[in-house]
Structure formats: C-alpha cells, structure tokens
Motif scaffolding. Structure first.
Motif, PDB file in Angstrom:
ATOM      1  N   ALA A  31       0.836  -1.206   0.000  1.00  0.00           N
ATOM      2  CA  ALA A  31       0.000   0.000   0.000  1.00  0.00           C
ATOM      3  C   ALA A  31       0.872   1.257   0.000  1.00  0.00           C
ATOM      4  O   ALA A  31       0.587   2.226  -0.708  1.00  0.00           O
ATOM      5  CB  ALA A  31      -0.933  -0.002   1.203  1.00  0.00           C
ATOM      6  N   MET A  32       1.951   1.241   0.783  1.00  0.00           N
ATOM      7  CA  MET A  32       2.844   2.402   0.826  1.00  0.00           C
ATOM      8  C   MET A  32       3.540   2.601  -0.517  1.00  0.00           C
ATOM      9  O   MET A  32       3.725   3.729  -0.956  1.00  0.00           O
ATOM     10  CB  MET A  32       3.840   2.255   1.972  1.00  0.00           C
ATOM     11  N   LYS A  33       3.884   1.501  -1.181  1.00  0.00           N
ATOM     12  CA  LYS A  33       4.486   1.612  -2.513  1.00  0.00           C
ATOM     13  C   LYS A  33       3.502   2.202  -3.517  1.00  0.00           C
ATOM     14  O   LYS A  33       3.901   2.761  -4.528  1.00  0.00           O
ATOM     15  CB  LYS A  33       4.960   0.243  -2.989  1.00  0.00           C
ATOM     16  N   ASN A  34       2.208   2.076  -3.215  1.00  0.00           N
ATOM     17  CA  ASN A  34       1.163   2.586  -4.092  1.00  0.00           C
ATOM     18  C   ASN A  34       0.599   3.920  -3.623  1.00  0.00           C
ATOM     19  O   ASN A  34      -0.457   4.349  -4.078  1.00  0.00           O
ATOM     20  CB  ASN A  34       0.044   1.551  -4.231  1.00  0.00           C
ATOM     21  N   GLY A  35       1.277   4.569  -2.686  1.00  0.00           N
ATOM     22  CA  GLY A  35       0.900   5.920  -2.308  1.00  0.00           C
ATOM     23  C   GLY A  35       0.352   6.129  -0.912  1.00  0.00           C
ATOM     24  O   GLY A  35       0.078   7.259  -0.529  1.00  0.00           O
ATOM     25  N   LEU A  36       0.163   5.075  -0.119  1.00  0.00           N
ATOM     26  CA  LEU A  36      -0.314   5.252   1.242  1.00  0.00           C
ATOM     27  C   LEU A  36       0.713   6.050   2.036  1.00  0.00           C
ATOM     28  O   LEU A  36       1.900   5.746   1.994  1.00  0.00           O
ATOM     29  CB  LEU A  36      -0.534   3.902   1.929  1.00  0.00           C
ATOM     30  N   VAL A  37       0.272   7.048   2.743  1.00  0.00           N
ATOM     31  CA  VAL A  37       1.156   7.862   3.568  1.00  0.00           C
ATOM     32  C   VAL A  37       0.820   7.593   5.027  1.00  0.00           C
ATOM     33  O   VAL A  37      -0.336   7.705   5.435  1.00  0.00           O
ATOM     34  CB  VAL A  37       0.969   9.371   3.263  1.00  0.00           C
ATOM     35  N   MET A  38       1.804   7.221   5.795  1.00  0.00           N
ATOM     36  CA  MET A  38       1.606   7.003   7.221  1.00  0.00           C
ATOM     37  C   MET A  38       1.781   8.354   7.910  1.00  0.00           C
ATOM     38  O   MET A  38       2.856   8.952   7.849  1.00  0.00           O
ATOM     39  CB  MET A  38       2.614   5.990   7.759  1.00  0.00           C
ATOM     40  N   PRO A  39       0.727   8.856   8.546  1.00  0.00           N
ATOM     41  CA  PRO A  39       0.793  10.191   9.136  1.00  0.00           C
ATOM     42  C   PRO A  39       1.752  10.269  10.317  1.00  0.00           C
ATOM     43  O   PRO A  39       1.899   9.313  11.065  1.00  0.00           O
ATOM     44  CB  PRO A  39      -0.634  10.460   9.584  1.00  0.00           C
ATOM     45  N   THR A  40       2.356  11.426  10.436  1.00  0.00           N
ATOM     46  CA  THR A  40       3.247  11.711  11.556  1.00  0.00           C
ATOM     47  C   THR A  40       2.472  12.575  12.550  1.00  0.00           C
ATOM     48  O   THR A  40       1.353  13.019  12.275  1.00  0.00           O
ATOM     49  CB  THR A  40       4.473  12.502  11.085  1.00  0.00           C
ATOM     50  N   GLU A  41       3.065  12.857  13.672  1.00  0.00           N
ATOM     51  CA  GLU A  41       2.418  13.729  14.652  1.00  0.00           C
ATOM     52  C   GLU A  41       2.129  15.095  14.024  1.00  0.00           C
ATOM     53  O   GLU A  41       1.070  15.674  14.246  1.00  0.00           O
ATOM     54  CB  GLU A  41       3.291  13.889  15.893  1.00  0.00           C
ATOM     55  N   THR A  53       1.344  15.763  10.989  1.00  0.00           N
ATOM     56  CA  THR A  53       0.147  15.624  10.166  1.00  0.00           C
ATOM     57  C   THR A  53      -1.097  15.684  11.046  1.00  0.00           C
ATOM     58  O   THR A  53      -2.058  16.394  10.739  1.00  0.00           O
ATOM     59  CB  THR A  53       0.158  14.279   9.406  1.00  0.00           C
ATOM     60  N   CYS A  54      -1.091  14.944  12.135  1.00  0.00           N
ATOM     61  CA  CYS A  54      -2.269  14.830  12.998  1.00  0.00           C
ATOM     62  C   CYS A  54      -2.647  16.141  13.678  1.00  0.00           C
ATOM     63  O   CYS A  54      -3.830  16.470  13.781  1.00  0.00           O
ATOM     64  CB  CYS A  54      -2.040  13.755  14.053  1.00  0.00           C
ATOM     65  N   VAL A  55      -1.641  16.879  14.147  1.00  0.00           N
ATOM     66  CA  VAL A  55      -1.955  18.094  14.903  1.00  0.00           C
ATOM     67  C   VAL A  55      -2.460  19.238  14.022  1.00  0.00           C
ATOM     68  O   VAL A  55      -2.855  20.273  14.536  1.00  0.00           O
ATOM     69  CB  VAL A  55      -0.780  18.560  15.790  1.00  0.00           C
ATOM     70  N   ARG A  56      -2.499  19.026  12.726  1.00  0.00           N
ATOM     71  CA  ARG A  56      -3.127  20.024  11.869  1.00  0.00           C
ATOM     72  C   ARG A  56      -4.605  20.143  12.222  1.00  0.00           C
ATOM     73  O   ARG A  56      -5.193  21.207  12.105  1.00  0.00           O
ATOM     74  CB  ARG A  56      -2.970  19.657  10.405  1.00  0.00           C
ATOM     75  N   CYS A  57      -5.226  19.038  12.646  1.00  0.00           N
ATOM     76  CA  CYS A  57      -6.636  19.037  13.037  1.00  0.00           C
ATOM     77  C   CYS A  57      -6.816  18.844  14.539  1.00  0.00           C
ATOM     78  O   CYS A  57      -7.692  19.457  15.144  1.00  0.00           O
ATOM     79  CB  CYS A  57      -7.394  17.926  12.310  1.00  0.00           C
ATOM     80  N   PHE A  66      -0.203  11.881  20.645  1.00  0.00           N
ATOM     81  CA  PHE A  66       0.106  11.147  19.422  1.00  0.00           C
ATOM     82  C   PHE A  66       0.584   9.730  19.707  1.00  0.00           C
ATOM     83  O   PHE A  66       0.129   8.779  19.087  1.00  0.00           O
ATOM     84  CB  PHE A  66       1.151  11.895  18.591  1.00  0.00           C
ATOM     85  N   GLU A  67       1.495   9.567  20.658  1.00  0.00           N
ATOM     86  CA  GLU A  67       2.031   8.235  20.975  1.00  0.00           C
ATOM     87  C   GLU A  67       0.911   7.288  21.397  1.00  0.00           C
ATOM     88  O   GLU A  67       0.860   6.144  20.973  1.00  0.00           O
ATOM     89  CB  GLU A  67       3.104   8.315  22.052  1.00  0.00           C
ATOM     90  N   ILE A 108      -6.324   4.931  12.441  1.00  0.00           N
ATOM     91  CA  ILE A 108      -5.198   4.009  12.354  1.00  0.00           C
ATOM     92  C   ILE A 108      -5.339   3.057  11.171  1.00  0.00           C
ATOM     93  O   ILE A 108      -6.420   2.652  10.819  1.00  0.00           O
ATOM     94  CB  ILE A 108      -5.011   3.222  13.663  1.00  0.00           C
ATOM     95  N   MET A 109      -4.220   2.731  10.553  1.00  0.00           N
ATOM     96  CA  MET A 109      -4.224   1.814   9.416  1.00  0.00           C
ATOM     97  C   MET A 109      -3.338   0.639   9.769  1.00  0.00           C
ATOM     98  O   MET A 109      -2.138   0.765   9.876  1.00  0.00           O
ATOM     99  CB  MET A 109      -3.674   2.517   8.171  1.00  0.00           C
ATOM    100  N   ASN A 110      -3.953  -0.490  10.019  1.00  0.00           N
ATOM    101  CA  ASN A 110      -3.219  -1.712  10.293  1.00  0.00           C
ATOM    102  C   ASN A 110      -3.707  -2.796   9.354  1.00  0.00           C
ATOM    103  O   ASN A 110      -4.866  -2.823   8.975  1.00  0.00           O
ATOM    104  CB  ASN A 110      -3.460  -2.205  11.727  1.00  0.00           C
ATOM    105  N   THR A 111      -2.826  -3.704   9.039  1.00  0.00           N
ATOM    106  CA  THR A 111      -3.258  -4.883   8.310  1.00  0.00           C
ATOM    107  C   THR A 111      -3.980  -5.781   9.311  1.00  0.00           C
ATOM    108  O   THR A 111      -3.849  -5.617  10.526  1.00  0.00           O
ATOM    109  CB  THR A 111      -2.053  -5.633   7.717  1.00  0.00           C
TER     110      THR A 111
END
Length: 66
Positions: free
Chosen positions: A12-22, A24-28, A41-42, A53-56
């Motif tokens: 998924a990451m190779k196809n464009g999935l971006v794992m958000p960082t802190e 990214t999250c604190v924008r909202c 965040f932790e 959250i995105m988990n397999t």
C-alpha cells in the motif's frame, strides 16, 4: 486488486499510502479545534481502536494478543 494492496501495508505504501506523523495529525487535533479534548500522538497512534489508524489484519490481531 485494490483490497489486496490495502491488506499489505508495504505494498500500500508503494502505491501511495502515507503514514501520518504527529505533525500531520496536529493540523486538526489541536487547541483550535472546537471539539479538542487533548491529543497524545504516541497513545492514539498505537491504539487499534483509534479512528484513523491503518493496520493490516495481521497487525491488528498481533496487537490484540499483546
């Protein structure tokens, strides 16, 4: 095909999935939000019940056992 990609985080990451960082999250999730009740965040990034959250399936099962 799309479901197969989303069940494999690396693929998924190779196809464009971006794992958000802190950052990214604190924008909202910040004090300017009218519904803000604090944000750790932790804590939320490791919570399998967290809304974004995105988990397999494999990772979700492993976290549930630990």
């Amino acid at each position: 095909k799309k479901k197969k990609i989303m069940q494999d985080k690396e693929l998924a990451m190779k196809n464009g999935l971006v794992m958000p960082t802190e950052e990214t999250c604190v924008r909202c999730h910040n004090k300017k939000s009218p519904t803000f009740k604090g944000f750790d965040f932790e804590k939320y990034s490791k919570n399998p019940k967290a809304i974004h959250i995105m988990n397999t399936k494999k990772e979700t099962k492993a976290k549930a056992k630990s």
